[in-house]
Enzyme design. Structure first.
Site, PDB file in Angstrom:
ATOM      1  N   GLU A   1       6.701   5.668   6.267  1.00 53.06           N
ATOM      2  CA  GLU A   1       6.112   6.396   5.171  1.00 53.06           C
ATOM      3  C   GLU A   1       4.604   6.202   5.244  1.00 53.06           C
ATOM      4  O   GLU A   1       4.134   5.071   5.412  1.00 53.06           O
ATOM      5  CB  GLU A   1       6.655   5.879   3.831  1.00 53.06           C
ATOM      6  CG  GLU A   1       6.406   6.822   2.673  1.00 53.06           C
ATOM      7  CD  GLU A   1       4.938   6.955   2.316  1.00 53.06           C
ATOM      8  OE1 GLU A   1       4.557   8.023   1.805  1.00 53.06           O
ATOM      9  OE2 GLU A   1       4.164   6.015   2.547  1.00 53.06           O
TER      10      GLU A   1
ATOM     11  N   CYS B   1       4.983   5.989  -4.331  1.00 53.60           N
ATOM     12  CA  CYS B   1       5.848   6.180  -3.175  1.00 53.60           C
ATOM     13  C   CYS B   1       7.173   6.796  -3.543  1.00 53.60           C
ATOM     14  O   CYS B   1       7.847   6.373  -4.467  1.00 53.60           O
ATOM     15  CB  CYS B   1       6.095   4.859  -2.475  1.00 53.60           C
ATOM     16  SG  CYS B   1       7.196   5.079  -1.065  1.00 53.60           S
TER      17      CYS B   1
ATOM     18  N   CYS C   1      10.380   4.434  -1.655  1.00 55.59           N
ATOM     19  CA  CYS C   1      10.900   3.338  -2.463  1.00 55.59           C
ATOM     20  C   CYS C   1      10.824   3.732  -3.935  1.00 55.59           C
ATOM     21  O   CYS C   1      10.546   2.915  -4.800  1.00 55.59           O
ATOM     22  CB  CYS C   1      10.177   2.030  -2.209  1.00 55.59           C
ATOM     23  SG  CYS C   1       8.448   2.028  -2.696  1.00 55.59           S
TER      24      CYS C   1
ATOM     25  N   HIS D   1       8.197   1.000  -8.221  1.00 55.16           N
ATOM     26  CA  HIS D   1       6.909   0.899  -8.900  1.00 55.16           C
ATOM     27  C   HIS D   1       7.058   1.183 -10.389  1.00 55.16           C
ATOM     28  O   HIS D   1       6.366   0.595 -11.217  1.00 55.16           O
ATOM     29  CB  HIS D   1       5.885   1.856  -8.274  1.00 55.16           C
ATOM     30  CG  HIS D   1       5.409   1.393  -6.931  1.00 55.16           C
ATOM     31  ND1 HIS D   1       4.535   0.353  -6.778  1.00 55.16           N
ATOM     32  CD2 HIS D   1       5.711   1.814  -5.690  1.00 55.16           C
ATOM     33  CE1 HIS D   1       4.309   0.160  -5.489  1.00 55.16           C
ATOM     34  NE2 HIS D   1       5.025   1.038  -4.811  1.00 55.16           N
TER      35      HIS D   1
ATOM     36  N   ARG E   1      10.915  -3.218   0.579  1.00 58.17           N
ATOM     37  CA  ARG E   1      10.042  -3.796   1.607  1.00 58.17           C
ATOM     38  C   ARG E   1       9.463  -5.155   1.230  1.00 58.17           C
ATOM     39  O   ARG E   1       8.690  -5.723   1.990  1.00 58.17           O
ATOM     40  CB  ARG E   1       8.927  -2.808   1.934  1.00 58.17           C
ATOM     41  CG  ARG E   1       9.440  -1.630   2.707  1.00 58.17           C
ATOM     42  CD  ARG E   1       8.606  -0.388   2.544  1.00 58.17           C
ATOM     43  NE  ARG E   1       9.347   0.767   3.047  1.00 58.17           N
ATOM     44  CZ  ARG E   1      10.329   1.375   2.367  1.00 58.17           C
ATOM     45  NH1 ARG E   1      10.664   0.958   1.163  1.00 58.17           N
ATOM     46  NH2 ARG E   1      10.979   2.379   2.906  1.00 58.17           N
TER      47      ARG E   1
ATOM     48  N   SER F   1       4.048  -3.721   1.338  1.00 63.25           N
ATOM     49  CA  SER F   1       3.425  -3.331   2.604  1.00 63.25           C
ATOM     50  C   SER F   1       1.950  -3.720   2.654  1.00 63.25           C
ATOM     51  O   SER F   1       1.362  -3.762   3.737  1.00 63.25           O
ATOM     52  CB  SER F   1       3.598  -1.834   2.872  1.00 63.25           C
ATOM     53  OG  SER F   1       4.967  -1.546   3.065  1.00 63.25           O
TER      54      SER F   1
ATOM     55  N   CYS G   1       5.483   1.104   4.673  1.00 61.57           N
ATOM     56  CA  CYS G   1       5.216   2.157   3.714  1.00 61.57           C
ATOM     57  C   CYS G   1       3.740   2.082   3.361  1.00 61.57           C
ATOM     58  O   CYS G   1       3.295   1.211   2.626  1.00 61.57           O
ATOM     59  CB  CYS G   1       6.047   2.028   2.463  1.00 61.57           C
ATOM     60  SG  CYS G   1       5.573   3.308   1.305  1.00 61.57           S
TER      61      CYS G   1
ATOM     62  N   CYS H   1       2.483   3.222  -0.227  1.00 59.52           N
ATOM     63  CA  CYS H   1       2.590   2.052  -1.087  1.00 59.52           C
ATOM     64  C   CYS H   1       1.417   1.113  -0.851  1.00 59.52           C
ATOM     65  O   CYS H   1       0.733   0.697  -1.783  1.00 59.52           O
ATOM     66  CB  CYS H   1       3.873   1.291  -0.761  1.00 59.52           C
ATOM     67  SG  CYS H   1       5.281   1.801  -1.740  1.00 59.52           S
TER      68      CYS H   1
HETATM   69  N1  NFV Z   1       5.710  -1.354   0.505  1.00 61.90           N
HETATM   70  C1  NFV Z   1       6.310  -0.696  -0.251  1.00 61.90           C
HETATM   71 FE1  NFV Z   1       7.257   0.348  -1.295  1.00 61.90          FE
HETATM   72  C2  NFV Z   1       8.710  -0.508  -1.026  1.00 61.90           C
HETATM   73  N2  NFV Z   1       9.731  -0.989  -0.728  1.00 61.90           N
HETATM   74  C3  NFV Z   1       6.873  -0.706  -2.711  1.00 61.90           C
HETATM   75  O1  NFV Z   1       6.650  -1.410  -3.604  1.00 61.90           O
HETATM   76  O2  NFV Z   1       7.717   1.659  -0.066  1.00 61.90           O
HETATM   77 NI1  NFV Z   1       7.061   2.982  -0.362  1.00 61.90          NI
END
Ligand code: NFV
Ligand code: HEM
Ligand code: HEM
Ligand code: SF4
Ligand code: SF4
Ligand code: F3S
Ligand SMILES: [Mg+2]
Lengths: 371, 245, 559
Positions: C15, C63, C66, C70, C486, C509, C553, C556
């Site tokens: 991502e 994101c 995931c 958030h 992640r 990330s 990601c 993120c």
């Molecule tokens: N790094 C990240 Fe995420 C995740 N898992 C976020 O908190 O992916 Ni978009």
């Protein structure tokens, strides 16, 4: 693999998959139904699928969250694998493609060269325009440049999601990167906006399949949105509408009205201001949609929806500098001020009149005394 | 008919020639009808609008038995269309009516209008009787232009734009749809429409007060004039609608 | 000197926008690497001055891969600041959504983002469908459709696809590269499951749709959840909805136990050398999650919190997100400045002010001695940390938790590997699978807990006592943490006069893909790439393997 690319049509691919002609026709009628077309259009779809090579699609990612891709792969009708492996040729998509680095970039350049005017450019996310585009670079190039380069020879540009169609979250005030939606940057190509954060999967695949089957762009409204999916507001088709009309509203989260499924208008629902298909197509193969699960609509397919004040207020503050009040508050204050103003005027009028009268009386009585 | 001057009380004329009251037919019936239809529509629009904005007192029972919001909205829209037709009718009468029908217009290209405006402001501030008008004074006219015509347009455009949203391919949408992107989205249109609604209240408070005040000070029968069409004046008063021709 | 610098940009099947530059020595081994996040949107800046109750929706858009995590961290930080304790049902529903996200994200990552590093699609064309069926049945007796006919069809599909000359997503990749070790049959099986997983992932997330109205980006609510429960209503979460959740969980169980885990172990068994590469930092951190009482009670977490330093599994350190001396972000190699002049800041004091000093695009190379990324460099007491499934498995294992020990020992036993094998690229990939296995079990448990609580007559899902901003203190601050797929995720908020005064986000990330700090300590990606031999620098499969093992990601990471 093969050096001389022969024309392999969508029907060929389906045929090779063991799809019989009968079920192929059935597939076409189902596609027609999914697109809301009547059966007389089926032969056209059949013809399109029988004679066309799979259209190359280059799918770019700018400033975004990749959620539009995530939504896309949730498509149930048609199934996403049918779209990406049978209907189109998804040649470039950083999220899914096998090649990386310069091998990936080579593909993009090759398609632009070999299919001028024939490929579809799908854009997820948008382009930062501030500071020379440094807020998004790919392979060392700024995304703005990549977008312009790739759009140059595209047949049409599909702007996925609110990012690409209207700016979305990164363009919310104060838009630190100068993020701009695709149609602001690409003005010499047809752009189809498919807003939503993200758009519904079947809306996305619906737009693509429409273009593929009819070889033309769908009817668009003045915001370049396909009318077939953005022709009506959430509110006009919402199953809670009867409660709205009745005047029955959720007043507080988890209250009795909420249990009865009453209307979420007073909780800030943006359904009355939002064009999208959520209340008809619904999400994830018809399972639910935001309002169906108790939360108001955020208006995620509308321009500027992040900057309308709190999602839980029906109306925002008036966007005038130095003002931090709702129209209601301002209106009440102005009305009171007007009342106080006229009251003060009336009182001073009466006082000054009384004084004047008294003076006049004195003036009248004095000469009498003299006489 | 507008200029016909006739004695109101022959007895008075005989006994008190210096208080020779005269009456003049100023507000022709189209204006009076406009006025009261307008006032009624605005009152209806304002209160239904407030309910739409913040619906109160949920009815008990099944939704299919109740149509509170639906009815209130229907009244709002019905009043809105009456308001709009009435509004355009008045626009038309602007040209077709007497010179007094035009007197509310800000004749800002005429010096005499500016002078009258200044005079009228000073009179109200000094709480003094000033000059007699048969039509609107310049200040009043300005207030109607902004308070009713201007607000009216804003409210009609924002209202119609919202109304058209249920049928974005319709005629109303093609006429007023541009308001939505211009305002920055439907949400903002609601916000402005709601703010302007209060403008009518502010206008009405000041308007009604001034009508009563003006009637008191000039003894011109202003309050009843919007019913009968007739205003009074005294012999010797000058008709100061001098920018009107 | 025979060094060579290679650039992989874009790193695909992740991502966001990640650029890796690696410096190889004359033996073709990676000597040093830099990891650069090449996009920034400025969410922390955008959030300032807004209604804290809205923050989740903004943050969720950090994101879409995931999605939800958030939003969860965000509502938690606001609730922490306002001292809201959400109802039990809301806590359980959030756990269910959390676990759903893990299962979906991990499976997608394995099949659609990571598999092509190990699976040679083209080689699958020469597989024997019958032998493939035999292989599939032997690795997963529980899977029902592993018949020769099924694999024959898949092979045919693939063949026609390749014959069409339009290779789409699979063109210009590294097929035939010597690093691919799977027999043709295993490749074909993986291709089949690539398609099956693609079809399935859209099912499991319906759990989000039921409770949150949609996926991606389901709705959350400060104070609980908006999905009212009323078992006697046809307009709320009722028995039909709950049954659907249950079905989806059962279905996920089947996919994980009978497809993902067997495939993972089968593929892993062909790549034992990848237990030697990609080790990385040796420091691991988990914030812990899945509270059984409430989020403020860390002892009730199913995923324990803690820190492991230098691969020392005999000691688990405590992590405290509120301690301003523990978690700090520094920016010596990042395109930011701290107007306060600080070197390093705890997120409650954090600052986000971009200052691009990199080369003007288009550019060829970044300069590792200067700032080179849009990521800040988070550190725990000055240490760089790896977060993610491996960190969680290790912290759980080292904490002596039975659930963790069981799956880890079982997998190591099957692969005949020592525990140290976990400190590697393959270890990371395996840990993700094992975690998924735990997650589907926990999903069942959380579902049952929800039903048990409903049986007691408690249907509350939202606490609205602090809903109105006028009831809030003039100033407040809070931290919301969760474990994202992640790794450890934290949101720090300061509220002032009913508005967000400051909002800082430190993302998994960001930890893993972080640049070097002032002391020169690399982030986890950079560290893990070191020492990896590359067969053909122009075909960077090895880099992709290790980087993908973290499941990057970047949207993120930079936010
Ligand atoms: N790094 C990240 Fe995420 C995740 N898992 C976020 O908190 O992916 Ni978009
Ligand atoms: C919502 C309430 C009202 C509104 C919006 C309103 C609006 C207006 C408007 C637009 C005019 C200008 C007429 C024209 O030029 O066609 C006007 C004039 C007038 N209105 Fe009203 N009106 C309201 C209530 C009233 C009431 C309650 C009275 C009587 C007590 C009244 C008495 C008058 C009079 C006497 C005039 C002539 C004023 C002049 O000579 O300047 N109005 N009003
Ligand atoms: C004096 C004139 C008017 C007043 C005082 C008025 C007042 C209001 C108010 C206060 C609202 C609530 C706004 C909100 O909170 O969203 C409203 C809504 C509305 N008004 Fe008016 N209005 C006026 C004229 C009109 C006109 C001319 C139209 C044209 C059709 C109109 C159409 C609407 C519509 C469509 C709505 C939105 C209803 C809904 O969202 O369900 N209004 N009005
Ligand atoms: S439109 Fe929304 S969902 Fe799509 S990429 Fe942008 S932020 Fe994500
Ligand atoms: S819930 Fe929202 S969209 Fe549905 S009827 Fe109410 S206001 Fe309209
Ligand atoms: S928030 Fe978006 S998903 Fe649909 S119901 Fe509203 S448009
Ligand atoms: Mg941050």
């Amino acid at each position: 693999m093969t050096d001389s690319p022969k024309i392999i049509t969508t029907y060929d691919v389906l045929k090779q998959h063991g799809v019989s002609r009968r079920s192929f026709i059935k597939f076409c009628s189902m596609t027609a139904a999914a697109l809301g077309l009547d059966y007389t259009m089926v032969p056209k779809i059949v013809e399109a699928m029988e004679t066309k090579q799979r259209i190359p699609v280059l799918w770019l990612h700018g400033l975004e969250c990749t959620c539009c891709s995530e939504s896309f792969i949730r498509s149930s009708h048609p199934l996403v694998q049918d779209v990406i492996f049978n209907m189109i040729s998804l040649d470039y998509d950083e999220t899914l493609q096998a090649a990386a680095g310069h091998q990936a970039e080579e593909i993009r350049k090759k398609i632009i060269k070999e299919y001028p005017g024939q490929y579809i450019l799908a854009v997820e996310g948008n382009a930062p325009t501030k500071d020379g585009g440094v807020y998004c670079t790919i392979a060392g190039e700024s995304f703005v440049d990549i977008l312009e380069e790739t759009a140059e020879h595209a047949y049409a540009v599909v702007a996925w999601g609110s990012c690409a169609s209207n700016g979305c979250v990164q363009a919310a005030a104060p838009n630190p990167t100068g993020a701009q939606p695709v149609h602001e940057l690409i003005t010499n190509k047809p752009v189809i906006n498919v807003p939503g954060c993200p758009p519904i999967a079947e809306v996305m695949t619906g737009v693509l399949t429409y273009i593929l089957t009819f070889g033309k762009l769908p009817e668009l409204d003045r915001f370049k949105r396909p009318t077939m999916f953005y022709g009506q507001r959430i509110h006009d088709k919402c199953y809670r509408r009867s409660f709205f009309d009745a005047g029955q509203f959720v007043e507080q989260w988890d209250d009795d009205g909420a249990r009865k499924g009453w209307c979420l208008y007073k909780m800030g629902c943006r359904g009355p201001m939002t064009y999208n298909s959520c209340s008809t197509i619904k999400w994830n193969n018809g399972v639910s949609f935001p309002i169906g699960s108790g939360h108001g609509c955020l208006g995620c397919s509308e321009d500027n929806f992040w900057d309308n004040g709190s999602f839980y207020n029906r109306l925002s503050s008036v966007p005038l500098p130095g003002v931090e009040s709702t129209p209601e508050e301002i209106g009440k204050i102005a009305a009171v001020a007007a009342g106080v103003g006229v009251g003060a005027h009336a009182v001073s009028h009466i006082i000054s009149k009384t004084i004047k009268n008294a003076k006049e009386k004195k003036a009248e009585s004095k000469p009498e005394e003299k006489e | 008919m507008g200029d016909v001057v006739q004695p109101i009380n022959p007895e008075n004329v005989k006994g008190n020639p210096h208080e020779y009251f005269r009456r003049k037919y100023v507000w022709s019936w189209p204006i009076r009808i406009f006025h009261w239809v307008n006032a009624a529509a605005i009152i209806s629009l304002f209160f239904t609008g407030l309910y739409i904005s913040q619906p109160q007192l949920a009815p008990a029972g099944e939704a299919y038995n109740n149509f509170v919001m639906a009815n209130v909205r229907m009244i709002h829209f019905a009043s809105a269309f009456i308001f709009v037709i009435n509004f355009f009718w008045r626009m038309y009468w602007f040209w077709m009516g007497s010179k007094y029908a035009r007197s509310g217009f800000p004749f800002f290209w005429k010096k005499s209008w500016w002078q009258d405006l200044f005079r009228q402001v000073m009179d109200y501030i000094k709480l003094e009787k000033g000059h007699i008008h048969m039509g609107h004074n310049a200040l009043g006219g300005l207030a109607y232009t902004f308070g009713v015509i201007g607000l009216g347009w804003l409210q009609i455009l924002t209202g119609m734009a919202m109304y058209s949203e249920s049928n974005p391919k319709g005629i109303i949408a093609s006429l007023t749809g541009w308001v939505i992107p211009l305002s920055g989205g439907s949400f903002q249109v609601h916000m402005w429409h709601h703010l302007f609604a209060w403008g009518f209240i502010v206008f009405s408070i000041i308007h009604i007060y001034i009508v009563i005040y003006d009637g008191q000070v000039y003894k011109n029968g202003l309050v009843t004039s919007m019913v009968s069409g007739v205003k009074f004046y005294q012999e010797g008063d000058i008709d100061r609608d001098d920018w009107l021709k | 000197m025979g060094t060579k610098r290679i650039v992989v940009d874009p790193v695909t099947r992740i991502e966001g926008h990640l650029r890796i530059e690696a410096i190889l020595n004359d033996k073709g081994v990676i000597n040093d690497a830099i990891s650069s996040g090449t996009m920034w949107r400025g969410l922390e800046v955008i959030l300032e001055g807004r209604d804290p109750r809205d923050a989740w929706a903004f943050c969720e858009r950090i994101c879409g891969v995931c999605t939800t995590v958030h939003a969860l961290a965000s509502v938690r930080c606001v609730e922490d600041a306002l001292q809201i304790k959400i109802p039990k049902n809301a806590e359980i529903i959030r756990n269910i959504m959390f676990l759903t996200q893990f299962v979906q994200d991990h499976v997608i990552h394995f099949y659609h983002l990571h598999a092509l590093d190990w699976v040679d699609i083209v080689s699958a064309l020469s597989a024997d469908p019958k032998a493939t069926a035999t292989l599939a049945q032997s690795v997963s007796p529980g899977k029902h459709n592993a018949t020769p006919g099924y694999f024959y069809d898949i092979k045919n599909t693939l063949k026609k696809f390749v014959d069409s000359g339009q290779l789409g997503l699979f063109q210009n990749a590294y097929w035939g590269h010597p690093a691919y070790k799977l027999p043709a049959e295993a490749n074909l099986m993986a291709v089949a499951h690539y398609l099956e997983a693609l079809k399935w992932q859209k099912e499991i997330i319906k759990i989000h749709t039921i409770f949150g109205g949609k996926n991606p980006h389901p709705n959350y609510l400060v104070g609980g959840m908006a999905c009212t429960i009323d078992l006697n209503s046809d307009n709320a979460i009722n028995m039909e909805r709950l049954n659907m959740v249950k079905d989806l969980i059962d279905n996920a169980f089947d996919i994980v136990e009978n497809m993902y885990i067997p495939d993972l172990l089968a593929i892993a068994s062909f790549y034992p050398e990848w237990t030697k590469y990609g080790e990385g930092l040796g420091n691991f951190m988990s914030y812990g999650d899945i509270p059984q009482t409430n989020i403020y009670d860390k002892s009730s977490y199913k995923i324990p919190a803690g820190i492991i330093l230098n691969k020392n599994l005999s000691e688990v350190h405590e992590v405290d997100q509120r301690d301003t001396g523990q978690i700090q972000e520094e920016i010596s190699h990042s395109w930011y400045e701290y107007p306060s002049g600080a070197d390093s800041l705890h997120p409650w004091e954090g600052e986000t002010k971009p200052k691009y000093t990199g080369p003007k695009p288009p550019y060829k190379n970044l300069d590792e001695n200067n700032a080179y990324t849009w990521l800040k460099a988070p550190r725990w007491k000055g240490h760089a940390m790896e977060v993610g499934p491996l960190a969680r498995m290790l912290v759980g294992y080292a904490s002596g938790d039975d659930d963790f020990k069981e799956v880890v020992n079982a997998a190591l036993g099957k692969l005949k590997l020592p525990a140290t094998a976990l400190f590697s690229t393959l270890g990371r990939t395996a840990a993700r699978g094992l975690e998924t296995q735990l997650c589907i079990h926990w999903l069942k448990q959380e579902y049952n807990r929800l039903i048990d609580n409903l049986k007691l007559g408690d249907t509350r899902v939202a606490d609205t006592t602090m809903w109105e901003p006028k009831d809030w203190p003039k100033e407040a601050k809070g931290v919301g943490h969760t474990e994202a797929p992640r790794g450890a995720l934290g949101h720090w908020i300061k509220i002032k006069d009913e508005k967000i005064d400051k909002y800082q986000i430190v993302v998994p990330s960001t930890w893993n893909a972080s640049p070097k700090d002032a002391k020169g300590q690399p982030g986890a990606y950079e560290a893990a790439l070191k020492g990896t031999p590359m067969a053909d620098p122009d075909q960077p499969v090895e880099i992709l393997r290790t980087i993908h093992s973290f499941d990057p990601c970047l949207a993120c990471a930079t936010h």
